[in-house]
Design an enzyme around this catalytic site. Sequence first.
Site, short mmCIF file in Angstrom:
data_model
loop_
_atom_site.label_atom_id
_atom_site.label_comp_id
_atom_site.label_asym_id
_atom_site.label_seq_id
_atom_site.Cartn_x
_atom_site.Cartn_y
_atom_site.Cartn_z
N ARG A 230 50.56 11.38 50.43
CA ARG A 230 51.48 12.51 50.30
C ARG A 230 52.76 12.07 49.62
O ARG A 230 53.44 11.16 50.11
CB ARG A 230 51.77 13.11 51.67
CG ARG A 230 52.60 14.39 51.62
CD ARG A 230 52.67 15.07 52.96
NE ARG A 230 53.33 14.26 53.97
CZ ARG A 230 53.60 14.68 55.20
NH1 ARG A 230 53.23 15.90 55.56
NH2 ARG A 230 54.22 13.91 56.05
N ASP B 250 53.31 8.99 62.79
CA ASP B 250 52.43 8.75 61.65
C ASP B 250 51.16 8.08 62.13
O ASP B 250 51.17 6.94 62.59
CB ASP B 250 53.13 7.86 60.62
CG ASP B 250 52.33 7.73 59.33
OD1 ASP B 250 51.25 7.11 59.37
OD2 ASP B 250 52.79 8.22 58.29
N ASP C 214 50.21 4.65 60.44
CA ASP C 214 51.07 3.54 60.86
C ASP C 214 50.73 3.08 62.26
O ASP C 214 50.72 1.88 62.56
CB ASP C 214 52.54 3.96 60.78
CG ASP C 214 53.05 4.02 59.34
OD1 ASP C 214 52.39 3.45 58.46
OD2 ASP C 214 54.11 4.64 59.12
N THR D 228 57.68 15.89 47.16
CA THR D 228 57.07 17.21 47.01
C THR D 228 56.15 17.58 48.18
O THR D 228 55.81 18.75 48.35
CB THR D 228 56.24 17.28 45.72
OG1 THR D 228 55.12 16.37 45.83
CG2 THR D 228 57.08 16.88 44.52
#
Length: 208
Positions: free
Chosen positions: A103, A199, A202, A107
């Site tokens: 990602r 996340d 992660d 944006t």
Amino acid sequence: MKVTVVDHPLIQHKLAIIRDKHTGNKEFRELMEEVTMLMAYEAMRDLELAPVSVETPLLTTTAQMLSGKKLALVAILRAGLIMVDGILELVPAAKVGHIGLYRDPQTLNPVEYYCKLPADIAERRVFLTDPMLATAGSAIHAISILKAKGAHHIKLMSIIAAPEGIKRVQKVHPDVEIVVAAVDSHLNDHGYIVPGLGDAGDRIYGTK
């Protein structure tokens, strides 16, 4: 479009531990696999069966075995890999594909960098794995790739989803069923699910 929330007590218990920021990487990985395996029971409830003759120690009887289309598990890299591992415990003969997306932090749109799918993907029932259905940009892009390759029976499996992500998938791909363990409150300004679990990639791999 159907959205299935698999809210079994065992899943919700494990999900509470997964959400805890103090849960270590090893336990996090193990629990993600376990939750996915439990979810897969529900996600695969509609698999076709056919009668077969089986000889037990006592007599010959009729039993049921899987039939119909074979399965493909497709992981959205990198976090989706952990879910594929969990499902393979149940269906080790399934073929596995990979779609690499990340990602863009500015944006929030997906950027493709890798795609390797089974050659006969069009002939298989596809289970697409992505632990966090947040903005849904990656999931929508991955589904579009699968359809372009001929896949037409696709289920999206996510551990946690945001309402915004579900609505986006429903709008763009109304034929794709979504299977999740929980639907959380909303997305924050950075596109993360709240309360979520942080996340997923992660926390699975110990990176930041």
